[in-house]
Enzyme design. Structure first.
Site, PDB file in Angstrom:
ATOM      1  N   ARG A 127       0.865  -1.180   0.000  1.00 31.61           N
ATOM      2  CA  ARG A 127       0.000   0.000   0.000  1.00 31.61           C
ATOM      3  C   ARG A 127       0.903   1.232   0.000  1.00 31.61           C
ATOM      4  O   ARG A 127       2.122   1.096   0.021  1.00 31.61           O
ATOM      5  CB  ARG A 127      -0.936  -0.002   1.206  1.00 31.61           C
ATOM      6  CG  ARG A 127      -0.222   0.113   2.530  1.00 31.61           C
ATOM      7  CD  ARG A 127      -1.210   0.125   3.689  1.00 31.61           C
ATOM      8  NE  ARG A 127      -0.550   0.476   4.934  1.00 31.61           N
ATOM      9  CZ  ARG A 127      -1.138   0.417   6.129  1.00 31.61           C
ATOM     10  NH1 ARG A 127      -2.388   0.016   6.238  1.00 31.61           N
ATOM     11  NH2 ARG A 127      -0.487   0.756   7.204  1.00 31.61           N
ATOM     12  N   ASN A 165      -4.789   8.269   4.439  1.00 32.75           N
ATOM     13  CA  ASN A 165      -4.466   7.540   5.660  1.00 32.75           C
ATOM     14  C   ASN A 165      -3.007   7.754   6.003  1.00 32.75           C
ATOM     15  O   ASN A 165      -2.130   7.544   5.166  1.00 32.75           O
ATOM     16  CB  ASN A 165      -4.701   6.036   5.450  1.00 32.75           C
ATOM     17  CG  ASN A 165      -4.689   5.264   6.756  1.00 32.75           C
ATOM     18  OD1 ASN A 165      -5.472   5.561   7.651  1.00 32.75           O
ATOM     19  ND2 ASN A 165      -3.800   4.294   6.877  1.00 32.75           N
ATOM     20  N   GLU A 166      -2.767   8.220   7.206  1.00 34.99           N
ATOM     21  CA  GLU A 166      -1.402   8.298   7.729  1.00 34.99           C
ATOM     22  C   GLU A 166      -0.419   8.864   6.700  1.00 34.99           C
ATOM     23  O   GLU A 166       0.538   8.198   6.299  1.00 34.99           O
ATOM     24  CB  GLU A 166      -0.935   6.920   8.216  1.00 34.99           C
ATOM     25  CG  GLU A 166      -1.776   6.389   9.358  1.00 34.99           C
ATOM     26  CD  GLU A 166      -1.182   5.157  10.037  1.00 34.99           C
ATOM     27  OE1 GLU A 166      -0.486   4.382   9.360  1.00 34.99           O
ATOM     28  OE2 GLU A 166      -1.423   4.980  11.236  1.00 34.99           O
ATOM     29  N   GLU A 319      -7.072   5.410  15.599  1.00 33.31           N
ATOM     30  CA  GLU A 319      -6.724   3.992  15.474  1.00 33.31           C
ATOM     31  C   GLU A 319      -5.754   3.610  16.582  1.00 33.31           C
ATOM     32  O   GLU A 319      -4.833   4.361  16.916  1.00 33.31           O
ATOM     33  CB  GLU A 319      -6.081   3.707  14.117  1.00 33.31           C
ATOM     34  CG  GLU A 319      -7.029   3.895  12.958  1.00 33.31           C
ATOM     35  CD  GLU A 319      -6.342   3.615  11.624  1.00 33.31           C
ATOM     36  OE1 GLU A 319      -5.602   2.617  11.524  1.00 33.31           O
ATOM     37  OE2 GLU A 319      -6.536   4.403  10.699  1.00 33.31           O
ATOM     38  N   TRP A 327       3.077  -5.844  13.150  1.00 34.30           N
ATOM     39  CA  TRP A 327       4.169  -5.269  12.356  1.00 34.30           C
ATOM     40  C   TRP A 327       5.470  -5.119  13.129  1.00 34.30           C
ATOM     41  O   TRP A 327       6.473  -4.690  12.567  1.00 34.30           O
ATOM     42  CB  TRP A 327       3.745  -3.937  11.750  1.00 34.30           C
ATOM     43  CG  TRP A 327       2.953  -3.017  12.634  1.00 34.30           C
ATOM     44  CD1 TRP A 327       1.598  -2.872  12.632  1.00 34.30           C
ATOM     45  CD2 TRP A 327       3.445  -2.119  13.644  1.00 34.30           C
ATOM     46  NE1 TRP A 327       1.208  -1.942  13.578  1.00 34.30           N
ATOM     47  CE2 TRP A 327       2.318  -1.457  14.212  1.00 34.30           C
ATOM     48  CE3 TRP A 327       4.714  -1.807  14.130  1.00 34.30           C
ATOM     49  CZ2 TRP A 327       2.433  -0.510  15.231  1.00 34.30           C
ATOM     50  CZ3 TRP A 327       4.822  -0.856  15.142  1.00 34.30           C
ATOM     51  CH2 TRP A 327       3.691  -0.227  15.677  1.00 34.30           C
ATOM     52  N   GLU A 367      -2.127  -8.054   7.190  1.00 35.85           N
ATOM     53  CA  GLU A 367      -2.483  -7.784   8.587  1.00 35.85           C
ATOM     54  C   GLU A 367      -3.391  -8.867   9.173  1.00 35.85           C
ATOM     55  O   GLU A 367      -4.145  -8.616  10.108  1.00 35.85           O
ATOM     56  CB  GLU A 367      -3.112  -6.386   8.690  1.00 35.85           C
ATOM     57  CG  GLU A 367      -2.072  -5.341   8.337  1.00 35.85           C
ATOM     58  CD  GLU A 367      -2.519  -3.899   8.487  1.00 35.85           C
ATOM     59  OE1 GLU A 367      -1.743  -3.081   9.002  1.00 35.85           O
ATOM     60  OE2 GLU A 367      -3.648  -3.600   8.048  1.00 35.85           O
ATOM     61  N   PHE A 369      -2.772 -11.247  11.099  1.00 32.07           N
ATOM     62  CA  PHE A 369      -2.544 -11.553  12.518  1.00 32.07           C
ATOM     63  C   PHE A 369      -2.656 -10.314  13.414  1.00 32.07           C
ATOM     64  O   PHE A 369      -2.364 -10.382  14.604  1.00 32.07           O
ATOM     65  CB  PHE A 369      -1.187 -12.228  12.729  1.00 32.07           C
ATOM     66  CG  PHE A 369      -1.171 -13.633  12.184  1.00 32.07           C
ATOM     67  CD1 PHE A 369      -2.006 -14.614  12.716  1.00 32.07           C
ATOM     68  CD2 PHE A 369      -0.346 -13.966  11.117  1.00 32.07           C
ATOM     69  CE1 PHE A 369      -2.018 -15.902  12.203  1.00 32.07           C
ATOM     70  CE2 PHE A 369      -0.351 -15.251  10.598  1.00 32.07           C
ATOM     71  CZ  PHE A 369      -1.194 -16.222  11.130  1.00 32.07           C
ATOM     72  N   HIS A 370      -3.040  -9.203  12.836  1.00 36.43           N
ATOM     73  CA  HIS A 370      -3.234  -7.984  13.651  1.00 36.43           C
ATOM     74  C   HIS A 370      -4.555  -8.136  14.386  1.00 36.43           C
ATOM     75  O   HIS A 370      -5.578  -8.462  13.779  1.00 36.43           O
ATOM     76  CB  HIS A 370      -3.260  -6.766  12.729  1.00 36.43           C
ATOM     77  CG  HIS A 370      -3.126  -5.456  13.432  1.00 36.43           C
ATOM     78  ND1 HIS A 370      -4.085  -4.963  14.302  1.00 36.43           N
ATOM     79  CD2 HIS A 370      -2.150  -4.512  13.398  1.00 36.43           C
ATOM     80  CE1 HIS A 370      -3.696  -3.784  14.754  1.00 36.43           C
ATOM     81  NE2 HIS A 370      -2.522  -3.488  14.231  1.00 36.43           N
TER      82      HIS A 370
HETATM   83  C1  GLA Z   1      -2.365   2.106  11.127  1.00 40.53           C
HETATM   84  C2  GLA Z   1      -3.005   2.062   9.758  1.00 40.53           C
HETATM   85  C3  GLA Z   1      -3.932   0.876   9.637  1.00 40.53           C
HETATM   86  C4  GLA Z   1      -3.230  -0.394  10.069  1.00 40.53           C
HETATM   87  C5  GLA Z   1      -2.683  -0.226  11.457  1.00 40.53           C
HETATM   88  C6  GLA Z   1      -1.924  -1.443  11.937  1.00 40.53           C
HETATM   89  O1  GLA Z   1      -3.294   2.498  12.090  1.00 40.53           O
HETATM   90  O2  GLA Z   1      -3.740   3.237   9.503  1.00 40.53           O
HETATM   91  O3  GLA Z   1      -4.342   0.764   8.291  1.00 40.53           O
HETATM   92  O4  GLA Z   1      -2.207  -0.729   9.170  1.00 40.53           O
HETATM   93  O5  GLA Z   1      -1.799   0.882  11.492  1.00 40.53           O
HETATM   94  O6  GLA Z   1      -1.458  -1.271  13.244  1.00 40.53           O
END
Ligand code: GLA
Length: 691
Positions: A127, A165-166, A319, A327, A367, A369-370
């Site tokens: 991504r 996002n971020e 979040e 990660w 993700e 396993f997140h």
């Molecule tokens: C951030 C991202 C999410 C995800 C989480 C994982 O919050 O915005 O998409 O990848 O990290 O911890």
């Protein structure tokens, strides 16, 4: 395309307040229904209602689902998701999906893909594969943002917009070079001026025109630090442009909801001071490492930064994780108790919303396993039961909505100073800005003293105490604000290697810190790394700090002399023997402490006690801060409005004497003045029930 857009709209900044007045504290998570068959959606919504979820972020990574081929629009599934959520009373924070373009974009337009400093073009398959400088990427991103907003601006489920996002992508490619040159031209006007500011006489770097300038790509040896600093500034500005142009496209459709994007705490590649007035509500993603002994204090600092970025207004924890992330190399889970404390902690520090990544754990993808609010094992799990309890807790905390945290201490922090201060080739690479800020903040945290993070240039006289742990760049406006504040009675504590350079990283000439030495009453002439191991300091016996202090210095020091300041500690041995290490100086109505070295925790603690006591600072319990008297280990105490949050992150019960008998909102019961907060437990106390 490069116009700096209008700022966040004050009437929509109030929109987040209105949302929380309506919903109470926001509670939810990232919801990615495109990963699941429709049969799961009903189950999702039923569980959301059960848990008290009232806001979900939809669509963050749904670009390919909305635009499967260039120009196509597949909105049907999203219509159904928004309608379903709305029917069930769940509000939506609708995202523009522009953080992850579909593979076709990079396939058709390779120039949209970012290039790293080694010249490697990154590809799809993960991504964030976009160049913030790419005109083609930006026009595709704008088009989808505009179409989404046109379709959903009036949808009753949509109560907030979430752009991208971020933001944090780096790009060193050719389009980045073009945009960087344009940015430099606007900043410097002429190449002569740039050559002067960058100091290009060193190593024969003089440029004849802006066209010769490149991003700091791989070079044979060290890059010019001024070039690197400006590239960081440009990167932050370029990313901001990607945000503001989408924000403005949404606004132009008539959308009235608050618009934001998610920050990442002390993220190194974006100067959030220059971003924060562009968002209608500050939102943050936070992933404290459960393996760190300082996790609770360090995340409290991040949360105070978020509140400060929004000028004290409520912010949103957008979040976080309910259990383990996936990660890190080794992903210790949060216990459900720690997850609860983390949520309450954010609320204590001013959040009016807490959400998680993500609602339902992904069965596929990177993700898988997140952790998530609904794990692979489903709702019959400890995790989901914990989520239900969180929803119940947050409903009980509605009385805190809209309230702020009053801080009598400010901590100065700025990104350009962090950037310039960590360029390679310094006296030591071991002096790290954020580490020092965290160390100093922990001293406040364990005393229950609230702090704001303060942007360089801001007025400082509103604080009783200002801490400057390590500010490599101090510009004249900040130096003037420090002088004014001290003259008005503020106590200021300044750490080593501060005020070294100007805004471009050029070392100021004269005894250091050049702009502050009158204030400090001491000055330096040499910066030096210290040998391995602690260097002994001698504490002045007349300095009343309650108890003997284990005073040492390590890593870094300055060759100081007092120009009138009292010497509280001096070097006992080594090359600096006899030179001051810590000074204190009365200046007009205030006082200034200066630390000419990285000092031991005990000495730092004594200095901060001295300043807090001198300024008459009180902790969250309303007690005067006295030397050597922090709160019980692991106890966090924060006052938000009239609510006193007591959070025990430690492993022992914490005995606390309250200023009065109080009412615990979490248990809806009265508590007497003497309370024991059990390990992992929390109380949110108010006096009387009328608030
Ligand atoms: C951030 C991202 C999410 C995800 C989480 C994982 O919050 O915005 O998409 O990848 O990290 O911890």
């Amino acid at each position: 395309m490069t116009r700096m857009a209008q700022r966040a709209d004050p009437s929509t900044s109030a929109g987040f307040r209105a949302l929380c007045d309506d919903l109470g504290l926001c509670f939810g998570g990232d919801y990615n229904p495109e990963q699941w068959p429709r049969s799961v959606w009903n189950d999702d919504v039923e569980l959301m209602v059960r848990a008290g979820v009232n806001l979900v972020t939809v669509g963050v990574f749904s670009w390919a689902a909305i635009e499967p081929s260039p120009g196509e629009r597949a909105f049907g599934w999203l219509d159904d998701v928004l309608d379903l959520l709305h029917r069930n009373g769940i509000a939506v924070d609708l995202a523009t999906p522009t953080a992850s373009p579909p593979p076709w974009l990079g396939h058709l337009h390779p120039e949209t893909l970012p290039v790293d400093a080694d010249g490697v073009r990154l590809v799809a398959g993960s991504r964030n594969q976009f160049s913030p400088a790419s005109a083609v990427y930006r026009s595709h991103a704008l088009a989808i943002a505009r179409d989404l907003a046109e379709r959903y601006a009036d949808h009753p489920a949509v109560r907030m917009w979430h752009v991208g996002n971020e933001y944090g992508q780096l790009d060193h490619g050719d389009e980045a070079a073009r945009e960087f040159r344009g940015w430099l031209k606007r900043r410097y006007g002429t190449i002569e001026r740039l050559n002067d500011v960058w100091g290009t006489t060193v190593w024969s770097q003089a440029y004849r025109s802006f066209d010769e300038i490149l991003p700091p790509r791989r070079t044979p040896y060290l890059v010019n630090p001024a070039q690197s600093l400006d590239f960081r500034r440009y990167t932050s500005d370029q990313l901001l442009l990607c945000y503001t142009e989408q924000r403005d496209a949404i606004r132009a459709t008539g959308a009235r909801q608050p618009i934001t994007t998610n920050f990442m705490g002390f993220f190194p590649h974006v100067d959030y001071w220059s971003w924060s007035d562009e968002v209608d509500v500050v939102a943050d993603d936070e992933y404290p490492d459960p393996a760190s002994e300082h996790a609770a204090a360090d995340i409290a600092l991040v949360q105070d930064l978020m509140r400060s970025l929004g000028h004290g207004r409520p912010w949103m924890l957008m979040e976080q994780t309910i259990g383990a992330v996936s990660w890190r190399e080794h992903n210790l889970p949060k216990t459900s108790g720690a997850a609860r404390l983390g949520v309450l902690q954010a609320v204590a520090h001013g959040a009016d919303g807490v959400a998680f990544f993500q609602w339902r754990q992904s069965h596929s993808g990177a993700e898988r396993f997140h952790s998530a609010m609904v794990p692979h094992a489903g709702a019959d799990t400890e995790v989901f039961r914990g989520v239900e309890r969180l929803g119940a807790d947050l409903r009980r905390l509605k009385p805190v909505v809209g309230h702020s945290v009053e801080a009598s201490v400010g901590i100065l922090f700025g990104w350009p100073s962090w950037w310039a201060g960590e360029e390679p080739a310094r006296p030591t690479g071991r002096l790290r800005t954020l580490e020092q800020v965290q160390r100093w903040y922990r001293e406040l945290w364990r005393r229950g003293v609230a702090a704001d993070v303060v942007r360089p240039g801001a007025e400082l006289d509103v604080y009783r105490v200002v801490l400057v742990p390590h500010s490599y760049l101090i510009e004249p406006d900040t130096a003037a604000a420090l002088h004014r504040a001290v003259a008005a009675g503020t106590r200021v504590v300044i750490g080593p290697f501060s005020g070294v350079a100007d805004r471009n990283g050029r070392i100021l000439q004269g005894r250091s810190p050049v702009l502050l030495h009158e204030l400090i009453g001491a000055s330096g002439e040499e910066w030096t790394a210290l040998p391995e191991g602690p260097t002994l300091l001698q504490v002045d016996e007349a300095w009343d700090v309650g108890a003997p202090v284990a005073a040492t210095a390590s890593v870094f020091a300055e060759r100081l002399r007092s120009d009138g300041a009292e010497v509280l500690a001096m070097f006992g041995d080594g090359a600096l023997a006899g030179h001051p290490a810590v000074t204190r100086h009365r200046f007009a109505g205030g006082r200034v402490w200066y630390l000419g070295a990285i000092v031991s925790d005990a000495l730092l603690s004594a200095v901060i006690d001295d300043a807090l006591q001198d300024a008459g600072v009180e902790n969250a319990l309303g007690e005067a801060v006295l030397p050597g008297r922090p709160l019980p280990v692991g106890l966090e105490a924060v006052r938000r409005g009239s609510a006193l949050f007591l959070l025990n992150h430690g492993s022992e019960a914490a005995q606390v004497t309250l200023p009065a008998t109080m009412h615990d909102l979490l248990t809806n019961s009265e508590v007497g003045r003497a309370v024991a907060v059990q390990p992992g437990a929390a109380m949110v106390l108010i006096e009387g029930l009328t608030q």
